[in-house]
Design an enzyme around this catalytic site. Structure first.
Site, PDB file in Angstrom:
ATOM      1  N   ASP A 182       0.863  -1.180   0.000  1.00  0.00           N
ATOM      2  CA  ASP A 182       0.000   0.000   0.000  1.00  0.00           C
ATOM      3  C   ASP A 182       0.900   1.230   0.000  1.00  0.00           C
ATOM      4  O   ASP A 182       1.989   1.208   0.580  1.00  0.00           O
ATOM      5  CB  ASP A 182      -0.879   0.029   1.249  1.00  0.00           C
ATOM      6  CG  ASP A 182      -1.675  -1.252   1.452  1.00  0.00           C
ATOM      7  OD1 ASP A 182      -2.253  -1.739   0.470  1.00  0.00           O
ATOM      8  OD2 ASP A 182      -1.699  -1.756   2.592  1.00  0.00           O
TER       9      ASP A 182
ATOM     10  N   ASP B 231      -1.589  -2.645  -4.328  1.00  0.00           N
ATOM     11  CA  ASP B 231      -2.597  -3.053  -3.357  1.00  0.00           C
ATOM     12  C   ASP B 231      -3.446  -1.832  -3.019  1.00  0.00           C
ATOM     13  O   ASP B 231      -4.048  -1.236  -3.886  1.00  0.00           O
ATOM     14  CB  ASP B 231      -1.924  -3.679  -2.141  1.00  0.00           C
ATOM     15  CG  ASP B 231      -2.888  -4.489  -1.287  1.00  0.00           C
ATOM     16  OD1 ASP B 231      -4.054  -4.643  -1.682  1.00  0.00           O
ATOM     17  OD2 ASP B 231      -2.482  -4.966  -0.216  1.00  0.00           O
TER      18      ASP B 231
ATOM     19  N   ASP C 117      -4.659   1.683   3.598  1.00  0.00           N
ATOM     20  CA  ASP C 117      -5.352   0.621   4.325  1.00  0.00           C
ATOM     21  C   ASP C 117      -5.158   0.828   5.821  1.00  0.00           C
ATOM     22  O   ASP C 117      -4.057   1.169   6.281  1.00  0.00           O
ATOM     23  CB  ASP C 117      -4.842  -0.763   3.910  1.00  0.00           C
ATOM     24  CG  ASP C 117      -5.451  -1.231   2.596  1.00  0.00           C
ATOM     25  OD1 ASP C 117      -6.196  -0.453   1.971  1.00  0.00           O
ATOM     26  OD2 ASP C 117      -5.174  -2.373   2.187  1.00  0.00           O
TER      27      ASP C 117
ATOM     28  N   ARG D 123     -13.854   0.189  -2.778  1.00  0.00           N
ATOM     29  CA  ARG D 123     -13.275   0.430  -1.454  1.00  0.00           C
ATOM     30  C   ARG D 123     -12.969   1.905  -1.212  1.00  0.00           C
ATOM     31  O   ARG D 123     -11.810   2.312  -1.095  1.00  0.00           O
ATOM     32  CB  ARG D 123     -12.006  -0.404  -1.244  1.00  0.00           C
ATOM     33  CG  ARG D 123     -12.244  -1.893  -1.265  1.00  0.00           C
ATOM     34  CD  ARG D 123     -10.992  -2.671  -0.907  1.00  0.00           C
ATOM     35  NE  ARG D 123     -11.212  -4.117  -0.977  1.00  0.00           N
ATOM     36  CZ  ARG D 123     -10.284  -5.034  -0.762  1.00  0.00           C
ATOM     37  NH1 ARG D 123      -9.059  -4.648  -0.437  1.00  0.00           N
ATOM     38  NH2 ARG D 123     -10.565  -6.318  -0.851  1.00  0.00           N
TER      39      ARG D 123
END
Length: 430
Positions: free
Chosen positions: A208, A247, A251, A303
């Site tokens: 990330d 990714d 996150d 997301r």
């Protein structure tokens, strides 16, 4: 003569009226304002504001950034990033690419031949090529994973501060501020094939651009995060799946808590933001308290965010789906035991995307929403979801079990939409 004297006098007066603070503002010791989201709870978030002069750094390359981060130490520190730092460089600043990390005979061609589902089946990859992939991946991780410790502030200087290719990881740390920084292209050279993911299998990447893992009291403000440089949509397809290289953009997982994300821009990416990493991670109950306000999600497939367990306040955000979007899935994901309180958010989509597409649920039961604008018109996302869900999703209730109290002024969705379009992202710090 009188006219001339008057002009001179007015000129002098104008000089006297120039603000003394006209020079660029130094935000490096600024702390999170009171009541500005969940990160203001329980003592607030001050980052490295207490750092002494010996622990204030201005860095221009990876080596300097690594020295300043000090292995993720808890010593109060302020790190100012000037210009562009490339994480894929050696200790002398020379550029590294995927070939420089490759070791032990790894090659993508051999990897694809070894683990083709038609011959390998659905078992997890193992053997020489997977071992070589892991060894190669470890070499890249040594360069691009950048640990951020407690009591740290990282700020970009000016309007063009960039960290590219790196993965900032705030792991088991407390009291961190990251502001005014573009985070770009955390590119994984060695994705792994996971044959049992999603039924058909999928490629899994490692990095990330910013990962909060077991982190508490974190303020992320005026960042821009994207895949700029290597968009996944231009990658090849292997085993009938896109060969993903990225990714998440941000996150927030593994029991992270008390986080505020404000005035930031997330763009040109598939899975932008995951809050809570697993349906079985019941230890996350009572944690993952996150505020997202005045952020822009543009050209994001899904997301934005997807939430498990957390109490998430989502207000005054702007969502933009481009006209040529062909792979858009959803924006707000309601997952296991999540409690999302959404207020006054604005969505812009092309005609083939409907309001019913904006929310998707997996085992989630609740979503509070109010003041939502969809292409300029008020909508009730909860009612629309329940009326048009596919049958595989359960109906949602408006009772999320809590009401936010820590927040800045909540504007109308229309007003916030304009302000976020003008002010979100790196280089736009007020």
């Amino acid at each position: 003569m009188r006219k001339r004297h008057l002009v001179v006098a007015l000129g002098l007066l104008g000089m006297l009226c120039v603000p003394a603070h006209a020079e660029a503002r130094d935000i490096s010791r600024e702390t999170l304002p009171p009541n500005d989201g969940w990160a203001a709870a329980a003592g607030g978030t001050t980052g490295g504001a207490a750092a002494d002069d010996a622990h204030v750094y201005t860095v221009t390359d990876r080596a300097g950034l690594v020295r300043a981060l000090d292995g993720g130490s808890d010593t109060p520190k302020i790190i100012k990033i000037a210009g562009t730092i490339d994480a894929n460089t050696d200790d002398d600043g020379n550029r590294l690419d995927c070939a420089d990390y490759t070791t032990d005979g790894y090659s993508l061609r051999k990897y694809l031949a070894a683990y083709d589902p038609r011959t390998w089946g659905a078992a997890k990859p193992s053997g020489p090529q997977e071992e070589a992939r892991q060894a190669s991946a470890a070499r890249q991780a040594e360069r691009v994973v950048l640990p951020v410790g407690s009591n740290t502030t990282i700020v970009g200087l000016g309007s063009k501060a960039v960290l590219k290719g790196g993965s900032l990881q705030v792991s088991d740390a407390d009291n961190v501020i990251i502001r005014n920084l573009e985070l770009r292209d955390a590119y994984d050279c060695f994705p792994v094939w996971q044959p049992n993911t999603g039924g058909l299998g999928d490629w899994k990447t490692a990095y990330d651009t910013l990962w909060l893992r077991g982190a508490t009291h974190v303020w992320v403000d005026h960042i821009t995060a994207s895949d700029k440089g290597h968009p996944d949509e231009k990658e090849a397809t292997y085993f009938a799946r896109n060969y993903l290289r990225h990714d998440g953009l941000l996150d927030i997982t593994n029991g992270s808590d008390l986080v505020t994300v404000s005035w930031s821009r997330f763009a040109d990416h598939d899975k932008a933001m995951l809050i809570g990493n697993g349906d079985t991670a019941t230890g996350d109950r009572g944690k993952l308290r996150v505020t997202l306000h005045h952020n822009e999600f543009e050209s994001v497939v899904q997301r934005a965010p997807r939430v498990r367990f957390g109490q998430v306040h989502l207000y005054n955000n702007r969502y933009v789906v481009p006209d040529d979007a062909h792979d858009y899935r959803y924006s707000v994901g309601v997952s296991t035991e999540s409690a999302i309180y959404a207020e006054n958010n604005a969505f812009h989509t092309p005609g083939h995307i409907e309001a019913a597409d904006l929310v998707k649920s997996w085992n989630g039961t609740a979503l509070h929403q109010s003041g939502t604008l969809f292409n300029g018109y008020p909508v009730d996302l909860l009612a629309i979801h329940n009326a048009y869900n596919s049958g595989s999703e359960r109906d949602l209730t408006a009772d999320v079990g809590w009401t936010p109290t820590l927040h800045t002024k909540i504007d109308s969705a229309e007003a916030a939409d304009r302000e976020v379009a003008r002010g979100a992202g790196a280089g736009r710090t007020p």
